[in-house]
Design a protein around this motif. Structure first.
Motif, short mmCIF file in Angstrom:
data_model
loop_
_atom_site.label_atom_id
_atom_site.label_comp_id
_atom_site.label_asym_id
_atom_site.label_seq_id
_atom_site.Cartn_x
_atom_site.Cartn_y
_atom_site.Cartn_z
N LEU A 435 2.72 -6.82 -32.68
CA LEU A 435 1.52 -7.63 -32.51
C LEU A 435 1.41 -8.63 -33.65
O LEU A 435 1.68 -8.29 -34.81
N TYR A 462 -4.90 -11.41 -30.81
CA TYR A 462 -3.54 -10.91 -30.95
C TYR A 462 -2.59 -11.67 -30.03
O TYR A 462 -2.94 -11.97 -28.88
N VAL A 464 0.89 -10.83 -28.18
CA VAL A 464 1.64 -9.62 -27.85
C VAL A 464 3.13 -9.86 -28.03
O VAL A 464 3.68 -10.85 -27.54
N TYR A 471 -3.03 -2.27 -22.65
CA TYR A 471 -4.14 -2.66 -23.52
C TYR A 471 -5.39 -2.02 -22.95
O TYR A 471 -5.77 -2.26 -21.80
#
Length: 578
Positions: A435, A462, A464, A471
């Protein structure tokens, strides 16, 4: 006992609890423990009464009042030997708060006699169950929330019970990280055992027993004096809890929360009759969590300087209907009752008590851990070789706003109430997980207007790096905003979304959704803000000018403070010129 000896022993017990937590954090595998500090330690007397704790996680320590005795009773004190450690996490068989919080309980023996118990509790980033991170509201029952560990011996004579150890860690997604967490919590208990035994050798068993009893009585006496200062009366409030956003067929109605508080003399009684029945999804509270929420509130509105131990709770009585959302009956799932429902209960209690102690309450706060949970395989071979983790799970609590106070603005970007754990450091997240944190910032206008402004929430964004991962989010106030006190306005609500590489955007509700994310997706998580305190029109213009310069408030919110368009334009111009 002379006062000097008493204070040495009393402070030694609190210092022991603090040192135990430090030992845990230095060696734990879960980032939420070693970076976020989501762990606690405490010392109990030989009768399992809490006598000393660190400045740790209130929800862990309050519920430990119930779970420690439950653990010892389940094993049987006559079976315990030096070097034994009991492990438990079960909300029903062990009195726990929720299953990711694992408790270790160790008896302290001196000359063949139990003189105390020490306890460590840490949040493991995964304990199995249906979702990576073991942290989703969308569970049918408690069996989906991870491995249930009733009180059992994990260490016997300082040696791991290998079959039990293997059974536990192989039911989690990160075996090696769990081993580190286990060793860290054992180390914390070991430190506590050695420190208390050393005190006994120096001062004697009778002295330790006297000091513990005196500490409990002292805190009880101070708490009764503080409660006596609250006006006698009956205080009531109610609220509605947001349901889990489950699949078709799941309950969709909001669940009523209700309390009636009777304050008389130096005692105070809380009756939760009228609160809604337990529901589908992990937002139910074990009775231990409701007790903890109640005890926390009483402590918060009285005197923070009273030494925290079980004596503080003696003047407080609690009634919660069995089978309700505040006293769930097996097998209701409970993972978010501890982190999301509990703060909502506290907000309701503060609203009820506001007429009695207006200077001690705050505007409603962000209302939960608002955790973002990722889980998947790490595609970075170099990181896998370095960390020895192919599967990488992370549970990150997020900081929202704390409600405004009677004489101060609320606190920006902070966990509140029974949470008290920090967000994981950006550097650790980026070094140990796939991340990238693109943004971590305060959100303007997210604190409710008032004579004193509510604290702002924070936003994390964030990018990915997983090829594919889950998530999950578990938050609060996705439907109703945090309200203000005494005329203060409400703060902002929860917001989360996943921005896909194809340009589509998936809105993520506060409770219940699991999204599959892939490399390049962007995830936004923004907890709720908080409510203001007092009439916004009475806010000092110098403070408002400072807010504009700091970026806490924008021109769009100036009308909430009673400014006309011309006044707002003039204040903005002044802010722009420094």
């Amino acid at each position: 006992m002379d006062i000097v000896t008493y204070e040495i022993l009393r402070n030694g017990l609190y210092a022991t609890a603090r040192e135990m937590k430090i030992a845990m954090m230095r060696t734990a595998g879960s980032p939420i423990v070693h970076s976020g500090g989501d762990a606690s330690a405490a010392v109990f007397d030989a009768e399992c009464q809490l006598v000393a704790q660190g400045n740790d996680i209130p929800t862990m320590l309050g519920s430990a009042v119930i779970s420690t005795k439950a653990s010892v009773d389940a094993i049987g004190r006559d079976r315990l030997r030096p070097g034994d450690v009991i492990i438990s996490n079960d909300a029903y068989l062990g009195g726990g708060n929720h299953q990711p919080d694992i408790q270790f309980t160790r008896p302290v023996f001196v000359e063949g006699e139990i003189v105390a118990f020490v306890m460590t509790r840490g949040h493991w980033t995964d304990i199995g169950g249906q979702a990576p991170g073991s942290y989703t509201c969308m569970t049918w029952d408690i069996f989906a929330e991870g491995i249930r560990i009733p009180p059992v011996l994990l260490y016997r004579d300082e040696t791991p019970v290998q079959d039990v150890l293997t059974l536990i860690v192989q039911n989690t997604r990160e075996t090696e990280v769990r081993m580190l967490d286990i060793q860290a919590q054992y180390a914390g208990c070991f430190v506590g055992d050695r420190r208390i035994a050393s005190m006994v050798r120096k001062y004697g068993k009778d002295a330790l027993k006297q000091a513990m009893a005196r500490a409990l009585d002292h805190s009880e006496r101070l708490m009764r004096e503080a409660i006596r200062a609250i006006p006698d009366g009956v205080y009531e409030a109610e609220d509605r809890l947001e349901p889990v956003a489950g699949p078709p067929g799941w309950p969709t109605a909001e669940i009523p929360l209700k309390v009636r508080i009777i304050k008389q003399g130096d005692g105070i009684h809380f009756d939760y009759a009228g609160t809604g029945s337990q529901t589908r999804g992990g937002i139910n509270c074990p009775f231990s969590v409701t007790c903890n929420s109640t005890w926390f509130t009483v402590k918060a509105i009285t005197d923070v300087s009273i030494p925290i131990n079980q004596g503080c709770y003696r003047p407080v009585s609690i009634a919660a209907p069995e089978g309700s959302i505040v006293n769930a009956r097996f097998p209701a799932s409970v993972v978010a009752g501890n982190t999301e429902t509990s703060p909502r209960i506290i907000d309701m209690l503060l609203r009820a008590l506001a007429p009695a102690v207006p200077k001690r309450v705050v505007g409603q706060s962000n209302g939960g851990a608002n955790s973002g949970v990722f889980g998947g395989m790490d595609p970075d071979e170099a990181r896998v070789a370095r960390t020895r983790r192919r599967y990488v799970g992370t549970v990150e609590p997020h900081a929202g706003g704390m409600g405004a106070r009677a004489d101060k603005d609320g606190v920006n970007g902070v966990r509140v109430y029974v949470g008290n754990a920090g967000s994981t450091a950006v550097e650790i997240t980026e070094q140990t997980t796939p991340l990238l944190v693109q943004e971590w910032s305060l959100v303007p206008d997210s604190g409710g207007a008032g004579e004193y402004r509510g604290g702002l929430t924070s936003r994390r964004v964030y990018r990915v790096g997983y090829e594919e991962a889950t998530y999950t989010v578990c938050g609060e106030r996705g439907i109703h905003p945090p309200l203000g006190q005494f005329g203060g306005l409400a703060g902002s609500m929860f917001h989360s979304e996943v921005r896909r590489g194809d340009g589509s955007v998936a809105k993520v509700p506060a409770k219940g959704s699991v999204e599959i994310v892939t490399k390049g997706d962007v995830v936004v998580l923004q907890p709720p803000g908080s409510g203001g305190y007092g009439d916004p029109h009475r806010r000092d213009r110098a403070r408002l000018l400072e807010d504009l310069r700091d970026g806490y408030v924008t021109g769009a919110a100036l009308s909430d403070y009673g400014l006309s368009p011309a006044e707002a334009e003039a204040l903005l111009a002044e802010a722009a010129h420094g």
